[in-house]
Design an enzyme around this catalytic site. Structure first.
Site, mmCIF file in Angstrom:
data_model
loop_
_atom_site.group_PDB
_atom_site.id
_atom_site.type_symbol
_atom_site.label_atom_id
_atom_site.label_comp_id
_atom_site.label_asym_id
_atom_site.label_seq_id
_atom_site.Cartn_x
_atom_site.Cartn_y
_atom_site.Cartn_z
ATOM 1 N N TYR A 143 0.838 -1.202 0.000
ATOM 2 C CA TYR A 143 0.000 0.000 0.000
ATOM 3 C C TYR A 143 0.878 1.258 0.000
ATOM 4 O O TYR A 143 0.759 2.111 -0.879
ATOM 5 C CB TYR A 143 -0.898 -0.031 1.231
ATOM 6 N N GLU A 145 4.181 1.780 -0.524
ATOM 7 C CA GLU A 145 5.067 1.971 -1.685
ATOM 8 C C GLU A 145 4.245 2.093 -2.975
ATOM 9 O O GLU A 145 4.629 2.806 -3.891
ATOM 10 C CB GLU A 145 6.078 0.817 -1.802
ATOM 11 N N LYS A 147 1.388 3.563 -3.254
ATOM 12 C CA LYS A 147 0.934 4.960 -3.290
ATOM 13 C C LYS A 147 2.092 5.902 -3.621
ATOM 14 O O LYS A 147 1.913 6.931 -4.267
ATOM 15 C CB LYS A 147 0.326 5.347 -1.938
ATOM 16 N N VAL A 185 -9.683 2.086 13.187
ATOM 17 C CA VAL A 185 -9.920 2.256 14.616
ATOM 18 C C VAL A 185 -11.268 2.893 14.956
ATOM 19 O O VAL A 185 -11.949 2.454 15.887
ATOM 20 C CB VAL A 185 -8.723 2.983 15.290
ATOM 21 N N PHE A 189 -13.904 0.750 17.131
ATOM 22 C CA PHE A 189 -14.301 1.154 18.491
ATOM 23 C C PHE A 189 -15.815 1.346 18.569
ATOM 24 O O PHE A 189 -16.456 0.894 19.508
ATOM 25 C CB PHE A 189 -13.620 2.480 18.875
ATOM 26 N N ARG A 276 0.970 10.366 14.006
ATOM 27 C CA ARG A 276 0.540 10.893 12.702
ATOM 28 C C ARG A 276 -0.178 12.197 12.941
ATOM 29 O O ARG A 276 -1.138 12.245 13.705
ATOM 30 C CB ARG A 276 -0.482 9.963 12.080
HETATM 31 N N1 LIG Z 1 -10.147 6.465 4.537
HETATM 32 C C1 LIG Z 1 -8.983 6.950 4.840
HETATM 33 O O1 LIG Z 1 -8.736 7.287 5.988
HETATM 34 C C2 LIG Z 1 -7.929 7.165 3.765
HETATM 35 C C3 LIG Z 1 -6.697 7.706 4.159
HETATM 36 C C4 LIG Z 1 -5.727 7.897 3.190
HETATM 37 C C5 LIG Z 1 -5.983 7.613 1.864
HETATM 38 N N2 LIG Z 1 -7.191 7.102 1.521
HETATM 39 C C6 LIG Z 1 -7.386 6.787 0.097
HETATM 40 O O2 LIG Z 1 -8.649 7.222 -0.341
HETATM 41 C C7 LIG Z 1 -9.173 6.285 -1.284
HETATM 42 C C8 LIG Z 1 -10.551 5.827 -0.847
HETATM 43 O O3 LIG Z 1 -10.463 5.225 0.422
HETATM 44 P P1 LIG Z 1 -11.736 4.674 1.209
HETATM 45 O O4 LIG Z 1 -11.470 4.849 2.654
HETATM 46 O O5 LIG Z 1 -12.965 5.234 0.624
HETATM 47 O O6 LIG Z 1 -11.586 3.112 0.911
HETATM 48 P P2 LIG Z 1 -12.649 2.065 0.328
HETATM 49 O O7 LIG Z 1 -11.992 0.751 0.415
HETATM 50 O O8 LIG Z 1 -13.967 2.246 1.004
HETATM 51 O O9 LIG Z 1 -12.801 2.525 -1.180
HETATM 52 C C9 LIG Z 1 -11.967 2.090 -2.215
HETATM 53 C C10 LIG Z 1 -12.833 1.807 -3.412
HETATM 54 O O10 LIG Z 1 -12.000 1.376 -4.506
HETATM 55 C C11 LIG Z 1 -12.565 0.215 -5.104
HETATM 56 N N3 LIG Z 1 -11.473 -0.556 -5.713
HETATM 57 C C12 LIG Z 1 -10.456 -1.200 -5.092
HETATM 58 N N4 LIG Z 1 -9.646 -1.776 -5.984
HETATM 59 C C13 LIG Z 1 -10.153 -1.487 -7.215
HETATM 60 C C14 LIG Z 1 -9.765 -1.808 -8.538
HETATM 61 N N5 LIG Z 1 -8.675 -2.543 -8.795
HETATM 62 N N6 LIG Z 1 -10.534 -1.343 -9.566
HETATM 63 C C15 LIG Z 1 -11.642 -0.598 -9.330
HETATM 64 N N7 LIG Z 1 -12.059 -0.272 -8.090
HETATM 65 C C16 LIG Z 1 -11.318 -0.703 -7.042
HETATM 66 C C17 LIG Z 1 -13.246 -0.509 -3.963
HETATM 67 O O11 LIG Z 1 -14.223 -1.438 -4.371
HETATM 68 C C18 LIG Z 1 -13.835 0.667 -3.169
HETATM 69 O O12 LIG Z 1 -15.103 1.027 -3.658
HETATM 70 C C19 LIG Z 1 -8.169 5.147 -1.396
HETATM 71 O O13 LIG Z 1 -7.358 5.363 -2.525
HETATM 72 C C20 LIG Z 1 -7.362 5.285 -0.139
HETATM 73 O O14 LIG Z 1 -6.058 4.790 -0.314
HETATM 74 C C21 LIG Z 1 -8.167 6.867 2.439
#
Ligand SMILES: NC(=O)c1ccc[n+]([C@@H]2O[C@H](COP(=O)([O-])OP(=O)(O)OC[C@H]3O[C@@H](n4cnc5c(N)ncnc54)[C@H](O)[C@@H]3O)[C@@H](O)[C@H]2O)c1
Length: 316
Positions: A143, A145, A147, A185, A189, A276
């Site tokens: 994840y 790396e 990103k 978390v 919780f 963080r």
């Molecule tokens: N929620 C957080 O705190 C947070 C923090 C940092 C970064 N992010 C980033 O924000 C984005 C959304 O996060 P989230 O919390 O909504 O997560 P999430 O898992 O709820 O949403 C990710 C979405 O991407 C879809 N997906 C995954 N792999 C796929 C693929 N290969 N092709 C098409 N669709 C795919 C999933 O089905 C899902 O709907 C992500 O890129 C995540 O890395 C989130």
């Protein structure tokens, strides 16, 4: 505008689709429904201008869009570690495929990056200029790396091809439509507390995180995307600088529910960051963005969502 949101059926993506539609845009939600769900976007299904493409971003696709928000990627450790090779592919090949669309049609494109690019940070709070402290071969590396490479790809497409890119480094975000069992978390919780279970705290519980309510994050994302070209091609931290230990978060939830909660301590997972906290000076200076939702207000809304879900599944 016609806006493509990859990962649009996920937690953050569904809120983003909702906001963009509300602003009068046409929204194409592309998702493979790995961690997202049709339920998250069911309330949008009949809205004019909303369409869904069931597709995996690791495969090429031809689409037209004025703007692309690239969010597709599982975000919680249990999901991104389920198939780590696929996680790397989603980040790397997904970014290449979406950048390819942006290049072909001249779209502006935003990458949902993460505070995980800072790893277990040796600098506190984290500014965008900090290069991070990431283990390239640990269980979180697919994840973190992945990103980081996506940021490299976005930046190189900008330098080499002049693509109008945006990179948002998202810090922990919470709110309605988080999954109740993905180990993050806040949802952990809340669900444990509502079910009357002990709260699981890893390590001493003194490790800290900052928690941003999803509406504030979506606000920052749209502001960054809307920001005039030429101004912002560097990463921008978006998160809430309020810093809370896991023990403090447990107390906040206890206060919101008005009942005493029991906790259970488990060993800290490998490579778990100790601290963080975003430095959001860049977002506030360039975008005029600051989060406005307090942790107590955001927790109340999130607790309301999970209460309803657990009641409707007969699980409370
Ligand atoms: N929620 C957080 O705190 C947070 C923090 C940092 C970064 N992010 C980033 O924000 C984005 C959304 O996060 P989230 O919390 O909504 O997560 P999430 O898992 O709820 O949403 C990710 C979405 O991407 C879809 N997906 C995954 N792999 C796929 C693929 N290969 N092709 C098409 N669709 C795919 C999933 O089905 C899902 O709907 C992500 O890129 C995540 O890395 C989130």
């Amino acid at each position: 505008m016609r806006i493509l949101v990859t990962g649009g059926a996920g937690f953050i993506g569904s809120h983003l689709c909702e906001r963009l539609l509300g602003e009068g845009n046409e929204v194409v939600c592309l998702d493979n429904f790995f961690t997202g769900s049709r339920e998250n976007i069911a309330h949008l299904a009949d809205r004019p201008g909303f369409s869904v493409v069931d597709h995996d971003i690791t495969e090429p696709i031809q689409l037209e869009a004025d703007r692309i928000f690239n969010l597709a990627c599982p975000a919680s450790p249990i999901h991104y570690q389920h198939n780590p090779v696929k996680t790397v592919k989603t980040n790397v090949m997904g970014a290449i495929n979406m950048l390819g669309i942006a290049k072909r049609v001249g779209a502006r494109i935003l990458q949902a990056s993460t505070s995980e690019v800072y790893g277990d940070p040796a600098e506190h709070p984290q500014r965008e200029s900090y290069w991070g402290n990431v283990n390239p071969i640990g269980p979180r590396s697919c994840y973190d790396e992945g990103k980081r490479v996506a940021e490299t790809l976005f930046t190189d497409y900008h330098r080499q091809h002049g693509i109008d890119i945006r990179i948002i480094r998202i810090f922990n975000t919470y709110g309605p439509r988080m999954r109740e069992n993905d180990g993050r978390v806040v949802s952990n919780f809340i669900v444990q507390a509502l079910k009357g279970d002990e709260l699981t705290i890893y390590g001493s519980g003194e490790q800290t995180r900052s928690f941003c309510y999803v509406d504030d994050l979506v606000d920052g994302m749209i502001k960054l995307m809307d920001c005039e070209s030429g101004k912002v091609h560097k990463p921008v931290n978006v998160g809430n600088p309020g810093e809370f230990s896991m023990n403090e978060l447990a107390l906040k939830i206890e206060a919101a529910l008005g009942k005493k909660l029991q906790v259970r301590h488990l060993p800290l997972p490998e490579d778990d960051p100790k601290q963080r906290k975003p430095d959001i000076s860049r977002a506030s200076e360039m975008l005029g963005w600051v989060p406005t939702t307090t942790l107590s207000d955001g927790l109340d809304k999130t607790i309301g969502y999970f209460k309803q879900r657990l009641e409707s599944s007969g699980n409370s």
